[in-house]
Design an enzyme around this catalytic site. Structure first.
Site, PDB file in Angstrom:
ATOM      1  N   LYS A 193       0.832  -1.204   0.000  1.00 28.44           N
ATOM      2  CA  LYS A 193       0.000   0.000   0.000  1.00 28.44           C
ATOM      3  C   LYS A 193       0.868   1.257   0.000  1.00 28.44           C
ATOM      4  O   LYS A 193       1.927   1.300   0.632  1.00 28.44           O
ATOM      5  CB  LYS A 193      -0.918  -0.006   1.218  1.00 28.44           C
ATOM      6  CG  LYS A 193      -1.959   1.108   1.241  1.00 28.44           C
ATOM      7  CD  LYS A 193      -2.820   1.011   2.490  1.00 28.44           C
ATOM      8  CE  LYS A 193      -3.890   2.078   2.529  1.00 28.44           C
ATOM      9  NZ  LYS A 193      -4.707   2.012   3.761  1.00 28.44           N
ATOM     10  N   SER A 269      -9.366   1.763   3.066  1.00 28.35           N
ATOM     11  CA  SER A 269      -8.582   2.513   2.098  1.00 28.35           C
ATOM     12  C   SER A 269      -7.504   1.687   1.399  1.00 28.35           C
ATOM     13  O   SER A 269      -6.764   2.202   0.561  1.00 28.35           O
ATOM     14  CB  SER A 269      -7.911   3.708   2.799  1.00 28.35           C
ATOM     15  OG  SER A 269      -7.037   3.276   3.827  1.00 28.35           O
ATOM     16  N   GLY A 290      -6.373   1.730  10.046  1.00 31.32           N
ATOM     17  CA  GLY A 290      -6.637   2.653  11.143  1.00 31.32           C
ATOM     18  C   GLY A 290      -8.119   2.733  11.461  1.00 31.32           C
ATOM     19  O   GLY A 290      -8.516   3.139  12.546  1.00 31.32           O
ATOM     20  N   GLY A 291      -8.943   2.325  10.483  1.00 27.38           N
ATOM     21  CA  GLY A 291     -10.387   2.340  10.673  1.00 27.38           C
ATOM     22  C   GLY A 291     -11.060   1.316   9.779  1.00 27.38           C
ATOM     23  O   GLY A 291     -12.065   1.608   9.129  1.00 27.38           O
ATOM     24  N   SER A 293      -9.360  -0.372   7.256  1.00 25.65           N
ATOM     25  CA  SER A 293      -8.847  -0.270   5.898  1.00 25.65           C
ATOM     26  C   SER A 293      -8.216  -1.545   5.354  1.00 25.65           C
ATOM     27  O   SER A 293      -7.924  -1.624   4.163  1.00 25.65           O
ATOM     28  CB  SER A 293      -7.834   0.879   5.806  1.00 25.65           C
ATOM     29  OG  SER A 293      -8.472   2.105   6.013  1.00 25.65           O
TER      30      SER A 293
END
Length: 601
Positions: A193, A269, A290-291, A293
């Protein structure tokens, strides 16, 4: 334990001041893209009070009604360890576990999803070389980005360095030729990523300007560890702009597509990483979570994704906490173990017990496991196929001896609000480094920045107090009631791509809340979680289920993921031939699998 009692009393004393939703609230807001979205960002930029109106309705008002006595926890590490009953690992099973099991592991090529063992065995048998594989892979990557050959472009691995890849592959080929392989990862293509440093690549974090013209001088710690085992880094994967979204719609760089249906998003993401694995370009990719992803695109793309305990992986050289995404559980476990462990460059990683893969293949009986389900929460899905998959897996787990226990997790709505405020504030603070270039961010990202300007120091502290409470709630659950918590990964399957959103982005709060409903708990509390494929809906879009475990208990997550892989069995599907690029190995060697094995690529 006195601290835990004090927190418990604090909860009781503050009972009247909390919202106490049994489940999370579904946000409802109009979908915005194109000209209406541009008008909205103009109003947020220049009309006083406009941001307050939107964010107030999103829950800020409810959060400000809360009052707690708990101390704030800024970083979700379970410290002191005694209060959370974190113990040092007693049984250390590492990479040797794969060698012990290689003869007894069942082979299943029905899905066509190749794993590291397939590559490694072909290399050892001299049926193909890493150089041949990478030369063929480079052609496939080019094909996925060429609108004349792949329309719309897959946009999974969107930047790569041919000379660097060939150099890595040549070195790996020489090792195999000299019978000095570095192990299972030697010669395995892995994509990364674009918010993790890889030496020689810019880390743009899904933008056109962050670190532009400034390639990384060193590898992130996790990349360094992968390379030490011979892994070949084959490029950077597309991501949502600075990770501030769940679809991977990125109007300024590129929007990757879902290999199961290009008219749907891969999730974000880490959507490029999810698409790269699901399309067969590589067996492993690195994402960040982080949330949600990692878990969101893993669910939407029908692959395995592991969000590790906060501090389990070194964060050196990363924008966010990283983790593996893989075509199968063995590869998920293998890459996890290689990347995990203490790193002096990241003090947060120094508190962890030793990583282990103990129990990975203990799948025949689950009589020692208690799995918690919060039925009222789990029913909050928008697709009945997800509920059907969840119930099917619950029944299968019971048949293997697992005890299914009904649990309740209080204050989930408060956790949702607090996590939203916290991660939004952190991302906005990161963006301040580029304050002179804020206009270069997309309209949705700028909208989020405007909303986060309303967060006060008091809001932030309240959010961290909620983090303290949920960490102790989970500690009580895991220490006294269950080993795992089972939920859907997302409340929906992959959402549609709207063509009008590709130029300027989009805002859809309803889709965002449905996607993140079951995700935020693990991020905010720091516990590990894994998303596993669990079937497909009526539109052939993948369904994911999520297991959550106690801090540093990734071994149990990997064990239940391996069990889930067996449950799905031959129900696993690969994308259609048009969007399946894993057949590049056949172009290198028709005998990739060996004469005695049959491939259904």
């Amino acid at each position: 334990m006195e601290e835990s009692l004090e927190l418990s009393n604090s909860k009781k004393n503050n009972e009247e001041s909390t919202v106490h939703h049994d489940v999370t609230r579904r946000l409802k807001a109009p979908y915005l893209s194109g000209i209406p979205l541009r008008i909205m960002i103009f109003m947020l930029d220049y009309v006083p009070g406009m941001a307050s109106f939107f964010f107030w309705n999103a829950g800020l008002k409810a959060l400000r009604k809360l009052s707690f006595e708990d101390h704030p926890t800024i970083f979700p590490l379970p410290l002191p360890k005694e209060a959370f009953r974190i113990e040092e690992t007693t049984v250390i099973d590492g990479l040797e576990i794969f060698e012990k099991q290689k003869d007894s592991r069942p082979k299943n090529y029905s899905s066509g999803l190749l794993g590291t063992s397939d590559f490694h065995e072909a290399y050892l048998a001299k049926r193909v070389t890493p150089l041949q594989v990478c030369e063929a892979l480079l052609l496939k990557i080019e094909e996925t980005l060429d609108v004349t050959k792949c329309n719309p472009p897959l946009n999974a691995i969107f930047k790569y360095q041919r000379d660097d890849i060939i150099a890595q592959a040549t070195a790996s080929t020489e090792r195999y030729a000299n019978d000095c392989s570095l192990g299972l990862l030697d010669g395995i293509p892995i994509a990364v990523k674009d918010e993790v440093d890889v030496k020689g690549y810019e880390t743009n974090a899904g933008t056109k300007f962050i670190n532009h013209g400034n390639p990384a001088k060193d590898d992130a710690t996790i990349i360094e560890r992968l390379k030490e085992k011979g892994a070949i880094i084959v490029g950077k994967t597309a991501m949502h702009e600075i990770g501030f979204g769940i679809t991977n719609n990125n109007p300024f760089v590129c929007t990757p597509r879902n290999p199961y249906n290009v008219n749907h998003y891969p999730g974000g993401s880490s959507g490029g990483s999810g698409a790269a694995v699901a399309s067969g370009l590589c067996p492993i990719a690195i994402g960040c979570d982080g949330g949600g992803s990692i878990r969101i695109p893993s669910s939407f793309c029908g692959i395995y994704g592991l969000k590790t305990t906060c501090g389990r992986f070194s964060a050196y050289g990363e924008f966010a906490v990283s983790g593996p995404m893989a075509a199968n559980v063995d590869d998920l476990a293998l890459s996890y173990y290689v990347m995990a462990g203490k790193d002096p460059k990241d003090p947060h990683s120094l508190h962890q017990p030793l990583p282990t893969l103990h129990g990975l293949y203990f799948t025949n009986t689950l009589s020692d496991l208690k799995i918690g389900v919060y039925s009222a929460w789990n029913k909050q899905v928008d697709n009945p196929a997800i509920t059907l998959a969840l119930n099917t897996y619950i029944n299968e787990l019971k048949l293997r001896g697992a005890k299914i226990i009904e649990i309740k997790i209080p204050e989930l709505e408060e956790v949702r609000l607090a996590h939203l405020l916290t991660i939004g504030t952190e991302l906005t603070n990161t963006a301040k480094r580029y304050h002179h270039k804020l206009h270069l961010f997309s309209c949705p990202t700028r909208t989020n920045f405007n909303l986060m300007k309303l967060v006060t120091a008091s809001d932030y502290i309240t959010s961290q107090q909620i983090r303290t409470r949920i960490m102790h709630t989970l500690a009580d659950l895991f220490n006294n009631q269950v080993n795992l918590i089972l939920t859907p990964t997302t409340a929906i399957t992959a959402p549609k791509v709207h063509s009008r959103s590709l130029s300027f982005g989009e805002i859809d709060a309803t889709i965002t809340s449905d996607t993140m409903r079951f995700i935020q708990l693990a991020n905010f509390s720091g516990v590990p979680a894994v998303s596993v494929p669990a079937g497909y809906d009526d539109n052939n879009l993948p369904i994911g289920l999520q297991f959550i475990a106690k801090w540093y208990d990734e071994a149990t997550l990997l064990r239940i993921a391996k069990t889930s892989e067996e449950i799905l069995g031959n129900g696993r599907r690969k994308p259609s031939d048009k969007l399946w690029f894993g057949n590049y190995v056949r172009k290198v060697s028709e005998n990739f699998f060996g004469e005695s094995q049959v491939s259904k690529l």
